[in-house]
Write a protein that holds these residues in place. Structure first.
Motif, PDB file in Angstrom:
ATOM      1  N   TRP A  98       0.843  -1.190   0.000  1.00 17.19           N
ATOM      2  CA  TRP A  98       0.000   0.000   0.000  1.00 17.19           C
ATOM      3  C   TRP A  98       0.880   1.241   0.000  1.00 17.19           C
ATOM      4  CZ3 TRP A  98      -5.227  -1.208   0.095  1.00 17.19           C
ATOM      5  CH2 TRP A  98      -5.551  -2.521   0.456  1.00 17.19           C
ATOM      6  N   TRP A  99       0.469   2.232  -0.771  1.00 14.18           N
ATOM      7  CA  TRP A  99       1.146   3.516  -0.772  1.00 14.18           C
ATOM      8  C   TRP A  99       0.177   4.579  -1.277  1.00 14.18           C
ATOM      9  CZ3 TRP A  99       2.016  -0.335  -4.268  1.00 14.18           C
ATOM     10  CH2 TRP A  99       1.730  -0.063  -5.601  1.00 14.18           C
ATOM     11  N   THR A 100       0.562   5.807  -1.135  1.00 13.48           N
ATOM     12  CA  THR A 100      -0.283   6.912  -1.595  1.00 13.48           C
ATOM     13  C   THR A 100       0.451   7.689  -2.675  1.00 13.48           C
ATOM     14  OG1 THR A 100       0.577   8.458   0.070  1.00 13.48           O
ATOM     15  CG2 THR A 100      -1.338   7.118   0.691  1.00 13.48           C
ATOM     16  N   GLU A 101      -0.315   8.433  -3.466  1.00 10.81           N
ATOM     17  CA  GLU A 101       0.303   9.257  -4.506  1.00 10.81           C
ATOM     18  C   GLU A 101       1.179  10.336  -3.893  1.00 10.81           C
ATOM     19  OE1 GLU A 101      -2.685  10.806  -7.061  1.00 10.81           O
ATOM     20  OE2 GLU A 101      -3.266   8.836  -7.861  1.00 10.81           O
ATOM     21  N   GLU A 102       0.801  10.794  -2.694  1.00 11.71           N
ATOM     22  CA  GLU A 102       1.591  11.828  -2.018  1.00 11.71           C
ATOM     23  C   GLU A 102       2.921  11.280  -1.519  1.00 11.71           C
ATOM     24  OE1 GLU A 102      -1.513  11.079  -1.331  1.00 11.71           O
ATOM     25  OE2 GLU A 102      -2.569  12.791  -2.221  1.00 11.71           O
ATOM     26  N   ALA A 103       2.959   9.980  -1.182  1.00 13.80           N
ATOM     27  CA  ALA A 103       4.196   9.371  -0.661  1.00 13.80           C
ATOM     28  C   ALA A 103       4.394   7.999  -1.298  1.00 13.80           C
ATOM     29  CB  ALA A 103       4.131   9.260   0.858  1.00 13.80           C
ATOM     30  N   PRO A 104       4.752   7.957  -2.593  1.00 12.99           N
ATOM     31  CA  PRO A 104       4.883   6.675  -3.292  1.00 12.99           C
ATOM     32  C   PRO A 104       6.024   5.812  -2.784  1.00 12.99           C
ATOM     33  CG  PRO A 104       5.682   8.482  -4.660  1.00 12.99           C
ATOM     34  CD  PRO A 104       5.018   9.100  -3.473  1.00 12.99           C
ATOM     35  N   ASP A 105       6.993   6.414  -2.102  1.00 14.72           N
ATOM     36  CA  ASP A 105       8.123   5.637  -1.588  1.00 14.72           C
ATOM     37  C   ASP A 105       7.846   5.052  -0.204  1.00 14.72           C
ATOM     38  OD1 ASP A 105       9.594   6.175  -3.865  1.00 14.72           O
ATOM     39  OD2 ASP A 105      10.428   8.027  -3.024  1.00 14.72           O
ATOM     40  N   ALA A 106       6.777   5.517   0.435  1.00  6.85           N
ATOM     41  CA  ALA A 106       6.453   5.035   1.788  1.00  6.85           C
ATOM     42  C   ALA A 106       5.536   3.809   1.677  1.00  6.85           C
ATOM     43  CB  ALA A 106       5.792   6.140   2.602  1.00  6.85           C
ATOM     44  N   VAL A 107       6.105   2.693   1.249  1.00 13.35           N
ATOM     45  CA  VAL A 107       5.328   1.474   1.017  1.00 13.35           C
ATOM     46  C   VAL A 107       5.091   0.749   2.343  1.00 13.35           C
ATOM     47  CG1 VAL A 107       5.248  -0.721  -0.206  1.00 13.35           C
ATOM     48  CG2 VAL A 107       6.328   1.263  -1.277  1.00 13.35           C
ATOM     49  N   GLN A 108       3.857   0.284   2.517  1.00 12.77           N
ATOM     50  CA  GLN A 108       3.491  -0.523   3.674  1.00 12.77           C
ATOM     51  C   GLN A 108       3.076  -1.901   3.168  1.00 12.77           C
ATOM     52  OE1 GLN A 108       3.354   0.365   7.141  1.00 12.77           O
ATOM     53  NE2 GLN A 108       4.589   2.077   6.439  1.00 12.77           N
ATOM     54  N   TYR A 109       3.676  -2.951   3.724  1.00 11.88           N
ATOM     55  CA  TYR A 109       3.383  -4.314   3.284  1.00 11.88           C
ATOM     56  C   TYR A 109       2.435  -5.010   4.254  1.00 11.88           C
ATOM     57  CZ  TYR A 109       7.271  -3.821   0.013  1.00 11.88           C
ATOM     58  OH  TYR A 109       8.096  -3.396  -0.987  1.00 11.88           O
ATOM     59  N   GLU A 110       1.576  -5.827   3.656  1.00 10.16           N
ATOM     60  CA  GLU A 110       0.692  -6.702   4.421  1.00 10.16           C
ATOM     61  C   GLU A 110       0.888  -8.123   3.894  1.00 10.16           C
ATOM     62  OE1 GLU A 110      -4.074  -7.445   5.333  1.00 10.16           O
ATOM     63  OE2 GLU A 110      -3.424  -6.190   3.654  1.00 10.16           O
ATOM     64  N   VAL A 111       1.063  -9.077   4.787  1.00 12.90           N
ATOM     65  CA  VAL A 111       1.246 -10.473   4.394  1.00 12.90           C
ATOM     66  C   VAL A 111       0.146 -11.308   5.026  1.00 12.90           C
ATOM     67  CG1 VAL A 111       2.831 -12.427   4.292  1.00 12.90           C
ATOM     68  CG2 VAL A 111       3.737 -10.104   4.330  1.00 12.90           C
ATOM     69  N   VAL A 112      -0.537 -12.097   4.220  1.00 13.09           N
ATOM     70  CA  VAL A 112      -1.639 -12.933   4.686  1.00 13.09           C
ATOM     71  C   VAL A 112      -1.376 -14.373   4.246  1.00 13.09           C
ATOM     72  CG1 VAL A 112      -4.128 -13.353   4.580  1.00 13.09           C
ATOM     73  CG2 VAL A 112      -3.251 -10.998   4.550  1.00 13.09           C
ATOM     74  N   GLY A 113      -1.629 -15.318   5.146  1.00 15.51           N
ATOM     75  CA  GLY A 113      -1.404 -16.721   4.822  1.00 15.51           C
ATOM     76  C   GLY A 113      -2.591 -17.595   5.168  1.00 15.51           C
ATOM     77  N   TYR A 114      -2.830 -18.596   4.315  1.00 19.40           N
ATOM     78  CA  TYR A 114      -3.895 -19.574   4.549  1.00 19.40           C
ATOM     79  C   TYR A 114      -3.304 -20.977   4.522  1.00 19.40           C
ATOM     80  CZ  TYR A 114      -7.251 -15.819   3.563  1.00 19.40           C
ATOM     81  OH  TYR A 114      -7.967 -14.656   3.593  1.00 19.40           O
ATOM     82  N   ARG A 115      -3.868 -21.843   5.363  1.00 19.83           N
ATOM     83  CA  ARG A 115      -3.453 -23.251   5.400  1.00 19.83           C
ATOM     84  C   ARG A 115      -4.684 -24.132   5.215  1.00 19.83           C
ATOM     85  NH1 ARG A 115      -0.774 -23.092   9.722  1.00 19.83           N
ATOM     86  NH2 ARG A 115       1.297 -23.048   8.772  1.00 19.83           N
ATOM     87  N   LEU A 116      -4.528 -25.177   4.413  1.00 21.97           N
ATOM     88  CA  LEU A 116      -5.639 -26.073   4.118  1.00 21.97           C
ATOM     89  C   LEU A 116      -5.874 -27.028   5.286  1.00 21.97           C
ATOM     90  CD1 LEU A 116      -7.419 -26.413   1.549  1.00 21.97           C
ATOM     91  CD2 LEU A 116      -5.989 -28.392   0.968  1.00 21.97           C
ATOM     92  N   GLN A 117      -7.078 -27.014   5.790  1.00 21.18           N
ATOM     93  CA  GLN A 117      -7.482 -27.933   6.859  1.00 21.18           C
ATOM     94  C   GLN A 117      -8.829 -28.533   6.503  1.00 21.18           C
ATOM     95  OE1 GLN A 117      -7.378 -26.136  10.754  1.00 21.18           O
ATOM     96  NE2 GLN A 117      -5.175 -25.769  10.689  1.00 21.18           N
ATOM     97  N   GLU A 118      -8.838 -29.850   6.341  1.00 21.00           N
ATOM     98  CA  GLU A 118     -10.059 -30.576   5.981  1.00 21.00           C
ATOM     99  C   GLU A 118     -10.714 -29.982   4.744  1.00 21.00           C
ATOM    100  OE1 GLU A 118     -12.556 -30.683   9.401  1.00 21.00           O
ATOM    101  OE2 GLU A 118     -11.175 -31.937  10.560  1.00 21.00           O
ATOM    102  N   GLY A 119      -9.871 -29.654   3.760  1.00 16.98           N
ATOM    103  CA  GLY A 119     -10.365 -29.171   2.482  1.00 16.98           C
ATOM    104  C   GLY A 119     -10.735 -27.705   2.441  1.00 16.98           C
ATOM    105  N   LYS A 120     -10.544 -26.977   3.556  1.00 18.16           N
ATOM    106  CA  LYS A 120     -10.893 -25.564   3.619  1.00 18.16           C
ATOM    107  C   LYS A 120      -9.693 -24.745   4.097  1.00 18.16           C
ATOM    108  CE  LYS A 120     -15.253 -25.892   2.427  1.00 18.16           C
ATOM    109  NZ  LYS A 120     -15.794 -25.261   1.196  1.00 18.16           N
ATOM    110  N   TYR A 121      -9.590 -23.536   3.559  1.00 21.25           N
ATOM    111  CA  TYR A 121      -8.530 -22.644   4.002  1.00 21.25           C
ATOM    112  C   TYR A 121      -8.911 -21.962   5.311  1.00 21.25           C
ATOM    113  CZ  TYR A 121      -5.281 -22.582   0.035  1.00 21.25           C
ATOM    114  OH  TYR A 121      -4.318 -22.905  -0.895  1.00 21.25           O
TER     115      TYR A 121
END
Length: 227
Positions: A98-121
């Motif tokens: 994520w970043w804004t046009e006002e601050a394109p160098d100020a990037v913020q990262y989000e990491v999301v993970g899923y694991r399969l359990q009984e056929g569902k994430y």
């Protein structure tokens, strides 16, 4: 891709591919091209491929990672969750920035993970650092520096995984820093030699002047003695 390639380099049993169309062979299921996928027991990993057909290859990706595209955020964050779940991929992780046009160098990262359990994430559980564990890769995945950097830590060693190009850059930076430190040490040593030389010169000059004064004082005393 480089990071996970570095992680699995030299290991037996796992191969890493990037931007390779993945053919599941499941009717009605789309075939994406993951940014990174980790696949076990590939017979010939170095063979050039235009696609990765799981039926032809006889193996299946256990881990998929996608870098969320700003234009296709919904696809990576939602639709592909369903696709990889239906296909049976054990772990799916995406990295969003994520970043804004006002601050394109100020990037913020989000990491999301899923694991399969009984056929569902189900979402991967995070620890106190906000990291979650990838059992396939035996690593902890998360962000550091308040979301400014993506980070993968080897669970066996506790050390951060650094791609080869970053290792080379770090080595270059370290070499440059060491060279600058040597230059600074040499500069200080030269300055110390110059300071000692100047101090010796001043001492010699003071000694010469003192001797001249003593000589002049002795002459004056001789002159006074004549009266």
């Amino acid at each position: 891709y480089s990071l996970f390639g570095s992680l699995h380099q030299g290991k037996t049993g796992f191969s890493v591919f990037g931007d390779l169309k993945l053919i599941f062979g499941v009717e009605g299921l789309r075939n994406p091209a993951p940014d990174v996928m980790v696949v076990p027991n590939v017979k010939d990993p170095s063979q050039p491929r235009g696609v990765f057909d799981v039926q032809v290859e006889g193996t299946f990706p256990l881990f998929v990672l996608e870098i969320v595209s700003p234009r296709y955020r919904e696809a990576d964050r939602e639709k592909k969750v369903w696709i990889y779940e239906q296909a049976g991929v054990a772990e799916y992780v995406f990295i969003d920035a994520w970043w804004t046009e006002e601050a394109p160098d100020a990037v913020q990262y989000e990491v999301v993970g899923y694991r399969l359990q009984e056929g569902k994430y189900v979402p991967m559980q995070r620890d106190e650092r906000g990291f979650f564990y990838s059992a396939v890769n035996e690593v902890w995945i998360g962000v550091i520096e308040e979301g400014k950097d993506f980070c993968v830590i080897d669970a066996r060693t506790g050390e951060r995984i650094v791609p080869p190009e970053e290792q080379a850059q770090l080595a270059l930076s370290q070499a440059q820093a060491e060279a600058l430190a040597r230059m600074e040490a040499e500069r200080r040593a030269q300055a110390e030699v110059l300071a000692r030389t100047e101090a010796e010169h001043r001492a010699q000059e003071a000694e010469r002047r003192a001797l001249a004064l003593e000589t002049e004082l002795a002459r004056l005393r001789e002159e006074l003695a004549k009266f």
